[in-house]
Design a protein around this motif. Structure first.
Motif, PDB file in Angstrom:
ATOM      1  N   THR A   4       0.827  -1.199   0.000  1.00 40.37           N
ATOM      2  CA  THR A   4       0.000   0.000   0.000  1.00 40.37           C
ATOM      3  C   THR A   4       0.864   1.252   0.000  1.00 40.37           C
ATOM      4  N   ASP A   5       1.894   1.281   0.801  1.00 38.78           N
ATOM      5  CA  ASP A   5       2.769   2.439   0.868  1.00 38.78           C
ATOM      6  C   ASP A   5       3.542   2.631  -0.437  1.00 38.78           C
ATOM      7  N   ARG A   6       3.881   1.531  -1.076  1.00 41.32           N
ATOM      8  CA  ARG A   6       4.660   1.627  -2.311  1.00 41.32           C
ATOM      9  C   ARG A   6       3.807   2.164  -3.455  1.00 41.32           C
ATOM     10  N   ARG A   7       2.525   1.904  -3.411  1.00 40.59           N
ATOM     11  CA  ARG A   7       1.609   2.368  -4.445  1.00 40.59           C
ATOM     12  C   ARG A   7       0.443   3.117  -3.796  1.00 40.59           C
ATOM     13  N   PRO A   8       0.688   4.329  -3.320  1.00 44.34           N
ATOM     14  CA  PRO A   8      -0.357   5.095  -2.640  1.00 44.34           C
ATOM     15  C   PRO A   8      -1.400   5.604  -3.624  1.00 44.34           C
ATOM     16  N   PRO A   9      -2.574   5.987  -3.136  1.00 43.49           N
ATOM     17  CA  PRO A   9      -3.538   6.657  -4.016  1.00 43.49           C
ATOM     18  C   PRO A   9      -2.920   7.937  -4.583  1.00 43.49           C
ATOM     19  N   VAL A  10      -3.191   8.212  -5.851  1.00 43.49           N
ATOM     20  CA  VAL A  10      -2.691   9.421  -6.504  1.00 43.49           C
ATOM     21  C   VAL A  10      -3.896  10.234  -6.957  1.00 43.49           C
ATOM     22  N   VAL A  11      -3.966  11.483  -6.503  1.00 44.17           N
ATOM     23  CA  VAL A  11      -5.095  12.362  -6.800  1.00 44.17           C
ATOM     24  C   VAL A  11      -4.551  13.614  -7.476  1.00 44.17           C
ATOM     25  N   LEU A  12      -4.994  13.865  -8.700  1.00 44.35           N
ATOM     26  CA  LEU A  12      -4.565  15.035  -9.463  1.00 44.35           C
ATOM     27  C   LEU A  12      -5.788  15.867  -9.815  1.00 44.35           C
ATOM     28  N   HIS A  88      -0.534   5.935 -19.261  1.00 48.88           N
ATOM     29  CA  HIS A  88       0.331   4.788 -19.528  1.00 48.88           C
ATOM     30  C   HIS A  88       1.232   4.511 -18.323  1.00 48.88           C
ATOM     31  N   LEU A  89       1.756   5.586 -17.726  1.00 48.41           N
ATOM     32  CA  LEU A  89       2.599   5.426 -16.537  1.00 48.41           C
ATOM     33  C   LEU A  89       1.830   4.717 -15.426  1.00 48.41           C
ATOM     34  N   MET A  90       0.638   5.230 -15.118  1.00 47.41           N
ATOM     35  CA  MET A  90      -0.116   4.659 -14.000  1.00 47.41           C
ATOM     36  C   MET A  90      -0.566   3.235 -14.296  1.00 47.41           C
ATOM     37  N   ASP A  91      -0.949   2.970 -15.534  1.00 44.37           N
ATOM     38  CA  ASP A  91      -1.339   1.614 -15.904  1.00 44.37           C
ATOM     39  C   ASP A  91      -0.163   0.659 -15.769  1.00 44.37           C
ATOM     40  N   SER A  92       1.037   1.102 -16.151  1.00 41.71           N
ATOM     41  CA  SER A  92       2.215   0.239 -16.041  1.00 41.71           C
ATOM     42  C   SER A  92       2.567  -0.075 -14.593  1.00 41.71           C
ATOM     43  N   LEU A  93       2.123   0.795 -13.674  1.00 40.20           N
ATOM     44  CA  LEU A  93       2.396   0.580 -12.252  1.00 40.20           C
ATOM     45  C   LEU A  93       1.268  -0.188 -11.560  1.00 40.20           C
ATOM     46  N   VAL A 280       8.820  26.503 -11.319  1.00 45.41           N
ATOM     47  CA  VAL A 280       8.349  25.201 -11.804  1.00 45.41           C
ATOM     48  C   VAL A 280       7.231  25.409 -12.809  1.00 45.41           C
ATOM     49  N   ARG A 281       6.995  24.376 -13.609  1.00 52.18           N
ATOM     50  CA  ARG A 281       5.988  24.445 -14.671  1.00 52.18           C
ATOM     51  C   ARG A 281       4.960  23.338 -14.469  1.00 52.18           C
ATOM     52  N   ASN A 282       3.743  23.587 -14.920  1.00 51.52           N
ATOM     53  CA  ASN A 282       2.737  22.536 -14.769  1.00 51.52           C
ATOM     54  C   ASN A 282       3.040  21.318 -15.643  1.00 51.52           C
ATOM     55  N   ILE A 283       3.963  21.450 -16.567  1.00 51.85           N
ATOM     56  CA  ILE A 283       4.389  20.290 -17.346  1.00 51.85           C
ATOM     57  C   ILE A 283       5.227  19.327 -16.504  1.00 51.85           C
ATOM     58  N   ASP A 284       5.639  19.766 -15.308  1.00 49.78           N
ATOM     59  CA  ASP A 284       6.455  18.931 -14.422  1.00 49.78           C
ATOM     60  C   ASP A 284       5.635  17.924 -13.610  1.00 49.78           C
ATOM     61  N   VAL A 285       4.317  17.912 -13.773  1.00 52.07           N
ATOM     62  CA  VAL A 285       3.463  17.084 -12.919  1.00 52.07           C
ATOM     63  C   VAL A 285       3.769  15.601 -13.080  1.00 52.07           C
ATOM     64  N   VAL A 286       3.839  15.121 -14.317  1.00 50.52           N
ATOM     65  CA  VAL A 286       4.030  13.679 -14.524  1.00 50.52           C
ATOM     66  C   VAL A 286       5.388  13.228 -13.990  1.00 50.52           C
ATOM     67  N   ALA A 287       6.425  14.034 -14.220  1.00 48.80           N
ATOM     68  CA  ALA A 287       7.748  13.680 -13.698  1.00 48.80           C
ATOM     69  C   ALA A 287       7.748  13.646 -12.181  1.00 48.80           C
ATOM     70  N   THR A 288       6.988  14.552 -11.567  1.00 47.44           N
ATOM     71  CA  THR A 288       6.883  14.580 -10.105  1.00 47.44           C
ATOM     72  C   THR A 288       6.187  13.322  -9.588  1.00 47.44           C
ATOM     73  N   ILE A 289       5.099  12.929 -10.253  1.00 43.71           N
ATOM     74  CA  ILE A 289       4.409  11.696  -9.865  1.00 43.71           C
ATOM     75  C   ILE A 289       5.348  10.499  -9.980  1.00 43.71           C
ATOM     76  N   ALA A 290       6.045  10.392 -11.112  1.00 40.02           N
ATOM     77  CA  ALA A 290       6.955   9.269 -11.324  1.00 40.02           C
ATOM     78  C   ALA A 290       8.052   9.249 -10.260  1.00 40.02           C
ATOM     79  N   LEU A 292       7.989  10.563  -7.153  1.00 45.77           N
ATOM     80  CA  LEU A 292       7.478  10.242  -5.819  1.00 45.77           C
ATOM     81  C   LEU A 292       7.021   8.789  -5.704  1.00 45.77           C
ATOM     82  N   LEU A 293       6.708   8.161  -6.833  1.00 48.68           N
ATOM     83  CA  LEU A 293       6.349   6.732  -6.815  1.00 48.68           C
ATOM     84  C   LEU A 293       7.561   5.851  -7.090  1.00 48.68           C
ATOM     85  N   ASP A 294       8.748   6.459  -7.175  1.00 47.37           N
ATOM     86  CA  ASP A 294       9.985   5.737  -7.419  1.00 47.37           C
ATOM     87  C   ASP A 294       9.881   4.909  -8.691  1.00 47.37           C
ATOM     88  N   ALA A 295       9.350   5.566  -9.726  1.00 49.91           N
ATOM     89  CA  ALA A 295       9.168   4.881 -11.029  1.00 49.91           C
ATOM     90  C   ALA A 295      10.124   5.443 -12.068  1.00 49.91           C
TER      91      ALA A 295
END
Length: 295
Positions: A4-12, A88-93, A280-290, A292-295
């Protein structure tokens, strides 16, 4: 628990047409009296005060937020032009996806079963009274689930038309303004009318704050808040200059209003707020998610 900790809920949550300065007092702090939920979010997240957009249009900015690539000419705001993406990122995880795309159709139908593959008409969604109901149905779907889940909502708030009060009531029925042109180029030369519209906008920012409070309340009631990765951002801002032809297209004169957007990131397990003045730019969101999820 380790899984659960490794794959927390992600809310955007992606708000729309939301200048970051709308939240700020003259001293540079969030106005907690008018916007208590944004202030509460800042107390438990990282507030990027210099967050900005990379485009002044929803149909370029939101897809860029979702696929982490700068906008390109002759591309559509749908799955044809934006692969791979955050989906695609979230599906792969191993994440399930529960999303509302109000002005795009980026999620592939093999990930979001039954989703549209062409973007919806935004003007109809703005003119009607469906903005709150779409958001509230999505909020109601947030809960503890067997699989990790990615929740995304692009809310058409505080985007005009400005009809909502902070209380949740409407100042007038949905649809066109009763005074034709009250917020169109023919009225942009009038300073008094500009102030009037700016105040209507700020009232709807108060309503947007109320909706953010419902998201946070739902996460807390379901026991997901502390564990979740929560990101709140906007696609672009809006200008209230006088004597202009457009208040949405960026110029040297209105850059700070159109470019600056709210940008908050609450990492999983984060309980103390901090301010980060990095650019920072809003284009940085996906990289930030990746990241923080250590992906």
């Amino acid at each position: 628990p380790a899984q659960t900790d490794r794959r927390p809920p992600v809310v955007l949550v992606i708000f729309d047409e939301f200048p970051g300065d709308a939240l700020i007092r003259p001293d540079g702090q969030i106005d907690a009296a008018r916007f208590p939920n944004f202030a509460a979010l800042a107390r438990t997240s990282t507030w990027f005060r210099n967050g900005h957009t990379i485009y002044d249009s929803t149909f370029k900015a939101v897809p860029a937020i979702l696929d982490a690539r700068m906008p390109r000419p002759r591309t559509a705001a749908d799955v044809r032009s934006h692969q791979p993406s955050v989906y695609h990122l979230m599906d792969s995880l191993g994440y399930d996806v529960i999303k509302v795309e109000s002005g795009t159709a980026v999620c592939p139908p093999w990930i979001c079963i039954g989703t549209r593959t062409r973007r919806p008409g935004v003007l109809r969604r703005l003119a009607g009274g469906g903005r709150p109901s779409r958001l509230h149905r999505w909020i109601g779907a947030i809960r503890e689930r067997p699989r990790p889940t990615f929740y995304l909502h692009h809310a058409l708030l505080p985007h005009e038309p400005w009809v909502y009060l902070p209380s949740g009531h409407q100042s007038r029925p949905a649809g066109e303004d009763p005074i034709e042109g009250i917020n169109h180029p023919e009225g942009f030369h009038d300073a008094g009318l500009t102030d009037h519209n700016h105040l209507r906008h700020l009232l709807q920012v108060g309503y947007t704050d109320r909706q953010l409070g419902l998201v946070m309340q739902r996460l807390q009631r379901t026991g997901l808040f502390e564990r979740s990765l929560l990101i709140v951002v906007a696609d672009h801002g809006y200008a209230f200059d006088v004597g202009v032809k457009s208040r949405r297209q960026v110029t040297e004169r209105n850059f700070e209003q159109v470019a600056a957007v709210p940008f908050f990131v609450k990492a999983p397990g984060q309980t103390a707020g901090q301010v980060d003045d990095s650019l920072v730019r809003n284009i940085d969101v996906v990289a930030t998610i990746a990241d923080l999820l250590d992906a």
